[in-house]
Design a protein around this motif. Structure first.
Motif, short mmCIF file in Angstrom:
data_model
loop_
_atom_site.label_atom_id
_atom_site.label_comp_id
_atom_site.label_asym_id
_atom_site.label_seq_id
_atom_site.Cartn_x
_atom_site.Cartn_y
_atom_site.Cartn_z
N GLN A 190 0.87 -1.17 0.00
CA GLN A 190 0.00 0.00 0.00
C GLN A 190 0.91 1.23 0.00
N HIS A 191 0.46 2.32 -0.55
CA HIS A 191 1.33 3.51 -0.60
C HIS A 191 1.68 3.96 0.82
N GLU A 192 2.92 4.37 1.00
CA GLU A 192 3.41 4.65 2.35
C GLU A 192 2.81 5.92 2.97
N GLU A 193 2.02 6.67 2.18
CA GLU A 193 1.35 7.82 2.79
C GLU A 193 0.15 7.38 3.63
N LYS A 194 -0.31 6.14 3.43
CA LYS A 194 -1.49 5.66 4.14
C LYS A 194 -1.11 5.25 5.57
N PHE A 195 -2.10 5.17 6.44
CA PHE A 195 -1.84 5.09 7.88
C PHE A 195 -0.97 3.90 8.31
N LEU A 196 -1.42 2.68 8.04
CA LEU A 196 -0.64 1.53 8.55
C LEU A 196 0.72 1.38 7.86
N PRO A 197 0.84 1.60 6.55
CA PRO A 197 2.19 1.58 5.96
C PRO A 197 3.11 2.63 6.57
N MET A 198 2.57 3.83 6.85
CA MET A 198 3.38 4.88 7.48
C MET A 198 3.86 4.40 8.86
N VAL A 199 2.93 3.81 9.62
CA VAL A 199 3.30 3.34 10.96
C VAL A 199 4.41 2.29 10.85
N MET A 200 4.23 1.33 9.94
CA MET A 200 5.21 0.23 9.86
C MET A 200 6.54 0.71 9.30
N ARG A 201 6.50 1.60 8.31
CA ARG A 201 7.76 2.13 7.77
C ARG A 201 8.55 2.83 8.88
N ASN A 202 7.86 3.69 9.64
CA ASN A 202 8.58 4.41 10.70
C ASN A 202 9.03 3.46 11.81
N ALA A 203 8.21 2.47 12.11
CA ALA A 203 8.59 1.50 13.15
C ALA A 203 9.85 0.74 12.71
N ILE A 204 9.89 0.37 11.43
CA ILE A 204 11.05 -0.38 10.91
C ILE A 204 12.31 0.48 11.02
N ARG A 205 12.16 1.80 10.81
CA ARG A 205 13.33 2.70 10.86
C ARG A 205 13.55 3.30 12.24
N ASN A 206 12.74 2.87 13.21
CA ASN A 206 12.81 3.43 14.57
C ASN A 206 12.67 4.96 14.57
#
Ligand code: NAD
Length: 333
Positions: A190-206
């Motif tokens: 899903q595009h990373e601007e959407k809520f859960l991808p944004m959460v997971m992307r940031n979580a992965i990068r701390n």
């Protein structure tokens, strides 16, 4: 259904549906994917599909608003069914640039409806709509399909407008029509601007994870492959002239969903040295006009079509976290 036009097939939901259809034993026809490849479209979502499907899959790079190209395309490929996913889909962007939403979601839908009507093949149209057309259900009962539309954001208003125009084409001209109103959908790519991808992307990068307002807004969640299966059930078994709510039954506050996504990243990557990744969540200024609660009654789809989601939120979020962790490089830019 022999020749099916999918609009927006390079988007998150459209691509999953294209893959689903081509693997579905009950469908032996051809899929034509019309996509403008906006910032949200990505051909990599369909990598390998053309090779596997042979002549059953055709990609057309184009705009649903193109009043000359769309009717030509319907004739050239002898399309008998349109499944309309293409849209500007991000609520935040609709607040800053509503014109793009009016153009694609309203005018683009008009072009498709008009082209379907003008064709000699009695084309059937399925509209992929959203629970956001009902607006905020805070303090109200779950919306059923007959509940009035009260969209809040420009995005939701253009989706509601597109639906209303389509229903008018059904009533006035006899256009064959169905619609699905889905709750929030989640899953891989899903595009990373959407809520859960944004959460997971940031979580992965701390990195810090912003949560609008107090995080208590309630949403229902549906896994992407369940969405595709539901649309297929509508195409193959629904009564024409009907809309179907697709709600998963999994209702979570945004904070609960964000915490679950962080926990899923913890399980996939192992603990972070900084502690549980859910500690990265921070409340930020709320989105203007942010709906508190979406809630739909999904019993029509269940009773008439036998549709029930197969992937639980906890299973789907783990699958998603594993995918975002494996594909972090895709989102580096
Ligand atoms: P997305 O933003 O991921 O994809 C949209 C696709 O449409 C992209 O491939 C884009 O290139 C294409 N597109 C945009 N404008 C176009 C145009 N003018 N002509 C041709 N193609 C164009 O969106 P998504 O999340 O896959 O959503 C698909 C549909 O499902 C939308 O109609 C959306 O309103 C609806 N929906 C989405 C959700 C969700 O949670 N994602 C929930 C309910 C309903």
């Amino acid at each position: 259904m022999q020749n099916l036009l999918v609009t927006g097939g390079c988007g998150f939901l459209g691509a999953d549906f294209v893959r689903f259809l081509l693997a579905e034993p009950g469908f032996s026809g051809r899929v034509v994917n019309l996509d403008k490849l906006t910032y949200a479209g990505d051909l990599r979502r369909l990598s390998g599909v053309a090779e596997q499907a042979g002549g059953r899959y055709v990609f057309v790079h184009g705009d649903i608003c193109d009043q000359e190209a769309v009717p030509r395309l319907l004739d050239l490929h002898e399309v008998d069914t349109i499944v309309h996913f293409a849209a500007e889909s991000h609520v935040d962007r609709s607040i800053t640039s509503p014109g793009d939403f009016v153009r694609t979601n309203l005018s683009g839908t008009y072009v498709l409806l008009q082209a379907a009507l003008a064709s000699a093949r009695n084309i059937r149209v399925h509209l992929v709509s959203t629970d956001e057309v009902y607006g905020d259900r805070e303090g109200l009962s779950d919306a059923c399909e007959d509940t009035a539309m009260h969209p809040s954001s420009p995005y939701a208003a253009t989706k509601a407008g597109a639906e209303l125009l389509a229903w008018a084409y059904g009533r006035t001209y006899g256009l064959r029509l169905t619609a699905s109103r889905s709750s929030n959908v989640f899953g891989p790519f899903q595009h990373e601007e959407k809520f859960l991808p944004m959460v997971m992307r940031n979580a992965i990068r701390n990195k810090p994870i912003g949560l609008y307002g107090d995080g208590r807004n309630v949403r229902q969640w549906l896994y992407v492959n369940d969405h595709s299966r539901a649309v297929w059930k509508i195409l193959s078994g629904a009564r024409e002239g009907r809309a179907y709510n697709l709600g998963s039954g999994t209702r979570l506050t945004n904070r609960e969903a964000a915490e679950a996504a962080c926990d899923a990243v913890d399980s996939v990557l192992g603990p972070s040295p900084g502690g549980p990744r859910r500690n990265l969540i921070r409340c930020v200024a709320d989105r203007p006009g942010h709906d508190r609660r979406y809630a739909m009654d999904g019993s029509r789809a269940e009773c008439e079509l036998g549709f029930r989601p197969e992937v639980s939120f906890s299973e789907g979020i783990l699958r998603s976290a594993a995918w975002y962790a494996d594909n972090a490089a895709l989102f580096e830019a």
